[in-house]
Design a protein around this motif. Sequence first.
Motif, PDB file in Angstrom:
ATOM      1  N   HIS A  44       8.161  74.918  63.173  1.00 52.20           N
ATOM      2  CA  HIS A  44       8.753  75.068  61.836  1.00 52.20           C
ATOM      3  C   HIS A  44       8.382  76.419  61.224  1.00 52.20           C
ATOM      4  O   HIS A  44       9.227  77.104  60.658  1.00 52.20           O
ATOM      5  N   ARG A 100      10.286  79.397  62.237  1.00 54.65           N
ATOM      6  CA  ARG A 100      11.651  79.435  61.685  1.00 54.65           C
ATOM      7  C   ARG A 100      11.650  79.803  60.204  1.00 54.65           C
ATOM      8  O   ARG A 100      12.589  80.408  59.703  1.00 54.65           O
ATOM      9  N   MET A 101      10.616  79.400  59.511  1.00 55.06           N
ATOM     10  CA  MET A 101      10.611  79.508  58.042  1.00 55.06           C
ATOM     11  C   MET A 101       9.997  80.800  57.505  1.00 55.06           C
ATOM     12  O   MET A 101      10.174  81.122  56.337  1.00 55.06           O
ATOM     13  N   LYS A 150       5.150  78.276  53.098  1.00 58.88           N
ATOM     14  CA  LYS A 150       6.224  77.916  52.170  1.00 58.88           C
ATOM     15  C   LYS A 150       5.692  77.683  50.752  1.00 58.88           C
ATOM     16  O   LYS A 150       5.508  78.618  49.995  1.00 58.88           O
ATOM     17  N   PHE A 176      14.637  74.897  54.738  1.00 54.71           N
ATOM     18  CA  PHE A 176      14.171  73.537  55.017  1.00 54.71           C
ATOM     19  C   PHE A 176      14.962  72.654  54.054  1.00 54.71           C
ATOM     20  O   PHE A 176      14.551  72.428  52.926  1.00 54.71           O
ATOM     21  N   THR A 181      18.028  74.665  65.441  1.00 53.02           N
ATOM     22  CA  THR A 181      17.664  73.813  64.295  1.00 53.02           C
ATOM     23  C   THR A 181      16.764  72.650  64.710  1.00 53.02           C
ATOM     24  O   THR A 181      16.947  72.051  65.766  1.00 53.02           O
ATOM     25  N   ARG A 208      15.294  66.158  56.618  1.00 54.06           N
ATOM     26  CA  ARG A 208      15.661  67.570  56.420  1.00 54.06           C
ATOM     27  C   ARG A 208      16.044  68.266  57.720  1.00 54.06           C
ATOM     28  O   ARG A 208      15.782  67.756  58.812  1.00 54.06           O
ATOM     29  N   THR A 228      15.732  72.244  59.563  1.00 57.14           N
ATOM     30  CA  THR A 228      15.011  73.511  59.486  1.00 57.14           C
ATOM     31  C   THR A 228      15.740  74.528  60.342  1.00 57.14           C
ATOM     32  O   THR A 228      15.899  74.332  61.556  1.00 57.14           O
TER      33      THR A 228
END
Length: 613
Positions: A150, A153-154, A219, A315, A339, A395, A397
């Motif tokens: 995650h 990706r974020m 985040k 997200f 994703t 969700r 991502t």
Amino acid sequence: MVDVHAALDRAGLRNVHVREYVRYWAELTGVARVEVVSAADDARLIAEALAEGEIQPAGEGRYYSRSYAKDTARSEERTVVATSNPADKGVYNNWRPAAEMRRLLEERMRGASAGKTMYVVPYLMAPAGSPLERYAAGVELTDCRTVALHMIRMARGGVAYSEGLADPGSFVRAVHVTGDLENLGQGTPEDQRYFVTIADERTILHFGSSYGGNALLGKIAHGLRQAAYDGWTSGEFLAEQFMLIGITDKVTGRRYHICGGFPSASGKTNLAMMLAPAALADRYRVDFYGDDIAWLRVDPDDGRIYAINPEFGVFGVARDTNEKTNPIALASVAPGTGTLFTNVAYNDDTQEVWWEGRTPDPPADVTGWRDWTGKLICERPAEEAGAPWAHPNSRFTTTLANVPNIAADFDDPKGVPIDAIIFGGRASDREPLIRAIADLAEGVYDGLTLGAEATFAAEGIDGLLRYDPMSMRPFMSYHEAAYAAHWLKLIGSARSQPIFAHVNWFQRDPEDQHYLWPGYRDNLRPLLWLLRLQAGEVHGRPTPVGTVPVRGELDLDGVAIAPGDLETILAIDTPRWKQEMKYRAEHLEQFTDLPEQIWQAHRRVAEALDDAD
Ligand code: GTP
Ligand code: SPV
Ligand code: MN
């Protein structure tokens, strides 16, 4: 004992401060291996996670995972902001002494990652070269591979970010330890979880979850809580739970930028991904900059407010995402995007995913389908037949590069100049579609009195009305009076002032509960009205709570709305507002030493409502 230094050498991580930090936590948590990772490791990490059954394939280049069933949303009760200064205590930040929390978290984390791998994720919560870069660097340590997947990706990631620091010791230390999820007593008096930001030590210690903002520490823990604290102590910026969009008028060539806060699960991602409605698409284009966090500063050269999105991915809430509500979101999670879906429904046989609102009805053939807890739909007992297949806070991502309407200049370190700041939330009555506020103190006052119905993004009750100042209630890191003063000072120092507005897409018919406004793509219409109001092209109708559109000023070409519904969402219900003012006063009274300008704004609105009779 794990050879931390060899692992860091292999990754070319030479910053001695980072090395010492990794060594300390690797030893304390008892990990068996240490590995530095970035997006370059994605394919390998995905293959490993698939092989271990941590994720499952969801069609080509997409993946699925389930979190532990009692670990599906942020826990506000278990979230703490700690510092060494008791004056930092606010109403919402759950302040605790730093030394006590550090001791407690070290106790919880000691040996808690035994046998696991510690993923070291150096990251930057800003476009590289941003004037705010020194607040953006961090290194997350996590003992969970899906959390690492995650994070890459974020957030922008890589060793380059921890090697290139102007001040090598200045990075956010963000430690994530999953803990024994099955024995943490989530939601009971014996709850063992702790999500702590030690703001004055720029250290984040999260224990007891592997979901969302509890675990992806770049985040909200860094990007919102820590950054808000840094922005306040430095006086340099604001960090807000804001979406950020660009609107281009293709006829005049003018570009506008709007940012704004709605509480969790109240429409930021959907607004940021908005496509212009068909009837307006020839003239207007909406560009995506960010959907959850914006950092705002005043540029010394032109004196304007500039905003950046510190994140690198989305997200997003899955529920009700479909071709009609949000085609951009569907394209952003299409096959080949890498994703990760979490806690939606999954089909073992076909590797398809589904969530409530994806299609009007769930798949008719339930063969192979499992709900978000992993139970086969076909084996559901009769009394569970109506239960949702996907968790309401399930969700997706995906990285920004997958968002088709990503702005061409989204990576510009300077950010974009802000024309308007909007606040909104779920309010089933009282709040009109849009009301504009030109005065700074009244705008800040409006943000501070943002009230919305609670949502599933946090554990707790859905639908209950609660105040959520600037949509930052769960992320507030210092006391609210200072927060208000910082807003007034920072925005007030800009040479050109933004226009404020309060929006509401969620008024409902009290009888049959239908939404009075169609929402989604049509939300561009009230925003265009706001920009026209700012330009003096329309004048609206002044009311005690701001300027609202008069009917003819809203471009409603192609909107399906009943005349009565339109009338309701453009009306001000004075008796309801007067009632609301009493609650607002109680809400604001909690915040000792609130700037007098905020109280003056409150009194101006209250008196105007009294005079409206
Ligand atoms: P967080 O990621 O939790 O901060 O949420 P968010 O503010 O980004 O909310 P998001 O855009 O994901 O929307 C949450 C839910 O509200 C989704 O189920 C959306 O489908 C729904 N929603 C968003 N915009 C609208 C709208 O204009 N009208 C209606 N009726 N629902 C909307
Ligand atoms: C929110 O809850 O506002 C989110 C999701 O954006 S989380 O990252 O879990 O906080
Ligand atoms: Mn959010």
